[in-house]
Motif scaffolding. Structure first.
Motif, mmCIF file in Angstrom:
data_model
loop_
_atom_site.group_PDB
_atom_site.id
_atom_site.type_symbol
_atom_site.label_atom_id
_atom_site.label_comp_id
_atom_site.label_asym_id
_atom_site.label_seq_id
_atom_site.Cartn_x
_atom_site.Cartn_y
_atom_site.Cartn_z
ATOM 1 N N GLU A 223 -0.678 12.007 5.870
ATOM 2 C CA GLU A 223 -0.734 11.213 7.097
ATOM 3 C C GLU A 223 -1.293 9.829 6.828
ATOM 4 O OE1 GLU A 223 -2.719 14.578 8.548
ATOM 5 O OE2 GLU A 223 -1.894 14.352 10.574
ATOM 6 N N LEU A 224 -2.208 9.739 5.844
ATOM 7 C CA LEU A 224 -2.829 8.454 5.520
ATOM 8 C C LEU A 224 -1.809 7.440 5.013
ATOM 9 C CD1 LEU A 224 -6.162 9.398 3.755
ATOM 10 C CD2 LEU A 224 -5.811 8.499 6.052
ATOM 11 N N SER B 6 10.197 22.489 14.661
ATOM 12 C CA SER B 6 9.875 21.277 13.932
ATOM 13 C C SER B 6 8.894 21.521 12.787
ATOM 14 C CB SER B 6 9.290 20.278 14.918
ATOM 15 O OG SER B 6 8.870 19.144 14.257
ATOM 16 N N VAL B 7 9.102 20.793 11.683
ATOM 17 C CA VAL B 7 8.131 20.783 10.602
ATOM 18 C C VAL B 7 7.138 19.663 10.891
ATOM 19 C CG1 VAL B 7 7.791 20.464 8.131
ATOM 20 C CG2 VAL B 7 9.883 21.512 8.969
ATOM 21 N N ASN B 8 5.855 19.933 10.722
ATOM 22 C CA ASN B 8 4.895 18.832 10.850
ATOM 23 C C ASN B 8 3.825 18.939 9.774
ATOM 24 O OD1 ASN B 8 3.021 20.738 11.742
ATOM 25 N ND2 ASN B 8 3.740 20.511 13.854
ATOM 26 N N PHE B 9 2.896 18.011 9.820
ATOM 27 C CA PHE B 9 1.879 17.968 8.766
ATOM 28 C C PHE B 9 1.079 19.261 8.682
ATOM 29 C CE2 PHE B 9 2.254 13.317 9.588
ATOM 30 C CZ PHE B 9 2.749 12.999 8.338
ATOM 31 N N TYR C 226 0.837 -1.213 0.000
ATOM 32 C CA TYR C 226 0.000 0.000 0.000
ATOM 33 C C TYR C 226 0.868 1.258 0.000
ATOM 34 C CZ TYR C 226 -2.784 3.688 2.273
ATOM 35 O OH TYR C 226 -3.367 4.870 2.607
ATOM 36 N N VAL C 227 1.899 1.224 0.863
ATOM 37 C CA VAL C 227 2.765 2.398 0.984
ATOM 38 C C VAL C 227 3.546 2.630 -0.304
ATOM 39 C CG1 VAL C 227 4.826 3.258 2.158
ATOM 40 C CG2 VAL C 227 2.942 2.336 3.477
ATOM 41 N N LEU C 228 4.075 1.525 -0.904
ATOM 42 C CA LEU C 228 4.861 1.669 -2.128
ATOM 43 C C LEU C 228 4.010 2.259 -3.241
ATOM 44 C CD1 LEU C 228 6.950 -1.630 -2.240
ATOM 45 C CD2 LEU C 228 7.811 0.680 -1.969
ATOM 46 N N VAL C 229 2.758 1.800 -3.351
ATOM 47 C CA VAL C 229 1.919 2.251 -4.451
ATOM 48 C C VAL C 229 1.352 3.639 -4.170
ATOM 49 C CG1 VAL C 229 -0.195 1.795 -5.718
ATOM 50 C CG2 VAL C 229 1.376 -0.072 -5.215
ATOM 51 N N TYR C 230 0.678 3.829 -3.009
ATOM 52 C CA TYR C 230 0.018 5.104 -2.767
ATOM 53 C C TYR C 230 1.003 6.210 -2.404
ATOM 54 C CZ TYR C 230 -4.453 3.142 -3.594
ATOM 55 O OH TYR C 230 -5.509 2.574 -4.228
ATOM 56 N N GLY C 231 2.168 5.815 -1.861
ATOM 57 C CA GLY C 231 3.185 6.825 -1.584
ATOM 58 C C GLY C 231 3.613 7.547 -2.852
ATOM 59 N N LEU C 232 3.564 6.829 -3.991
ATOM 60 C CA LEU C 232 3.974 7.450 -5.254
ATOM 61 C C LEU C 232 2.820 8.141 -5.969
ATOM 62 C CD1 LEU C 232 6.332 4.665 -6.596
ATOM 63 C CD2 LEU C 232 6.997 6.948 -5.909
ATOM 64 N N LEU C 233 1.582 7.831 -5.575
ATOM 65 C CA LEU C 233 0.460 8.331 -6.360
ATOM 66 C C LEU C 233 -0.344 9.452 -5.711
ATOM 67 C CD1 LEU C 233 -0.918 4.994 -7.857
ATOM 68 C CD2 LEU C 233 0.591 6.665 -8.902
ATOM 69 N N ILE C 234 -0.274 9.610 -4.363
ATOM 70 C CA ILE C 234 -1.164 10.594 -3.741
ATOM 71 C C ILE C 234 -0.788 12.022 -4.126
ATOM 72 C CG2 ILE C 234 -1.738 9.212 -1.711
ATOM 73 C CD1 ILE C 234 0.237 11.238 -0.227
ATOM 74 N N ASP C 235 -1.791 12.917 -3.984
ATOM 75 C CA ASP C 235 -1.546 14.341 -4.227
ATOM 76 C C ASP C 235 -0.751 14.921 -3.075
ATOM 77 O OD1 ASP C 235 -2.865 14.481 -6.634
ATOM 78 O OD2 ASP C 235 -4.815 14.605 -5.643
ATOM 79 N N LEU C 236 0.095 15.896 -3.421
ATOM 80 C CA LEU C 236 0.967 16.492 -2.410
ATOM 81 C C LEU C 236 0.525 17.915 -2.104
ATOM 82 C CD1 LEU C 236 4.364 15.383 -3.934
ATOM 83 C CD2 LEU C 236 3.232 14.380 -1.967
ATOM 84 N N PRO C 237 0.886 18.428 -0.912
ATOM 85 C CA PRO C 237 0.695 19.865 -0.664
ATOM 86 C C PRO C 237 1.566 20.646 -1.640
ATOM 87 C CG PRO C 237 1.938 18.833 1.106
ATOM 88 C CD PRO C 237 1.441 17.738 0.235
ATOM 89 N N VAL D 47 5.186 3.752 8.691
ATOM 90 C CA VAL D 47 6.009 3.447 9.869
ATOM 91 C C VAL D 47 5.729 2.023 10.348
ATOM 92 C CG1 VAL D 47 6.444 4.038 12.271
ATOM 93 C CG2 VAL D 47 6.182 5.852 10.583
ATOM 94 N N ILE D 48 4.429 1.687 10.465
ATOM 95 C CA ILE D 48 4.062 0.341 10.931
ATOM 96 C C ILE D 48 4.562 -0.708 9.944
ATOM 97 C CG2 ILE D 48 2.121 -1.168 11.516
ATOM 98 C CD1 ILE D 48 0.544 1.423 12.106
ATOM 99 N N ALA D 49 4.339 -0.448 8.651
ATOM 100 C CA ALA D 49 4.650 -1.433 7.618
ATOM 101 C C ALA D 49 6.133 -1.766 7.592
ATOM 102 C CB ALA D 49 4.219 -0.888 6.256
#
Lengths: 237, 66
Positions: A191-192, A178-181, A19-30, A198-200
């Motif tokens: 965050e999603l 600190s920088v945060n979300f 999930y992280v590998l796929v959606y990490g590359l596809l989600i919209d960014l700020p 982190v868990i994965a």
């Protein structure tokens, strides 16, 4: 025999990393991440290495304490292998960090409290590794390593987490101010992906540590059997 | 080690070259899905290897305990 007696965490790890590998590359960014641009996606790959390393080293620390209260072979092997895998994650973090830094700051290493803290911390764990390799007597080695680990983990956390937080000048996010979300404009969905990441990654590396510990325990058992059989034959003679 | 440094340098140069308009090209071209797919395949194969290793160690454990 298992580090965590449950195979479901492995399935969770596989699905979450995918999930992280796929959606990490596809989600919209700020849109206001500045020079980071698309490389902010490294938040899902570089940062979880460090979080995971801290969690796994914490687990190793707990195992070392448990070994000192009740010395068993299992606790010793778990502590050693968890530390090894924690350091593997650390090296993944260092090399990905250097690559990212080269493309963002123009240099792979800056004299930043966070980076230098990590370098010193890893050197301390290098001492742990040396200790594991340099004592022949198994009981003595296990006890020395456990005591060293009990001391070194709090120092490590102080170096890589507490000191950078206290420092005033740091260009690495997550230290100083600190920088945060919330510091990015868009109500973003990073965050999603970040928290599952982190868990994965942590679970995936725990799995590897489990495999290595089981192999190590089997090896020790086999060696003991051979020693024992030798003992019997010499008795007969 | 020599090759590792060489590859890292090459990747870095390549990365710098395409960095300018990455934001616009990244998903509009649609080709990013190919990369995502390839990463997924590599990860699935690594996991398959890990699962096989896990099973082999389990077999050894069972044989040793009985």
């Amino acid at each position: 025999m298992n580090l965590i007696p449950n195979k479901w965490y492995k399935i969770v790890a596989i699905l979450l990393v995918l999930y992280v590998l796929v959606y990490g590359l596809l989600i919209d960014l700020p849109t206001d991440v500045g020079i980071l641009d698309e490389t902010i996606r490294n938040l899902f790959y570089h940062v979880p290495m460090w979080f995971g390393m801290m969690l796994i080293l914490l687990a190793a620390w707990v195992n070392s304490i448990l070994y000192l209260t009740n010395p068993t072979q299992k606790r010793d092997v778990y502590a050693a292998e968890l530390t090894n895998v924690g350091l593997l994650m650390g090296f993944c973090g260092v090399f990905t960090g250097m690559f990212w830094a080269y493309n963002t700051w123009g240099t792979p290493w800056t004299n930043d409290p966070k980076l230098n803290g990590v370098a010193a911390g890893m050197a301390m764990y290098g001492g742990y590794w040396l200790l594991q390799k340099s004592v022949d007597d198994n009981m003595k080695r296990a006890r020395l390593a456990a005591v060293y680990n009990v001391f070194v983990f709090p120092l490590f956390i102080a170096l890589i987490y507490v000191m950078p937080k206290l420092s005033q000048f740091s260009i690495h996010p997550g230290s100083g101010e600190s920088v945060n979300f919330k510091s990015y404009n868009q109500t973003n969905n990073m965050e999603l992906v970040f928290y599952p990441a982190v868990i994965a990654w942590t679970l995936l590396f725990v799995w590897i540590a489990e495999l290595k510990s089981r192999y190590q325990l089997l090896k020790i058992k086999k060696e003991n059997e051979i020693l024992y059989s030798d003992h019997i034959t010499t008795d007969k003679i | 080690m020599k090759y590792f440094i060489l590859i890292t340098l090459l990747l870095t140069k390549f990365n710098n070259a395409i960095a300018q308009d990455e934001t616009s090209v990244f998903r509009t071209s649609g080709k990013i899905y190919v990369v995502v797919g390839i990463i997924a395949i590599i990860f699935i194969l690594i996991v398959a290897y890990l699962i096989r290793l896990d099973k082999k160690i389990s077999q050894l454990e069972n044989k040793n305990n009985s």
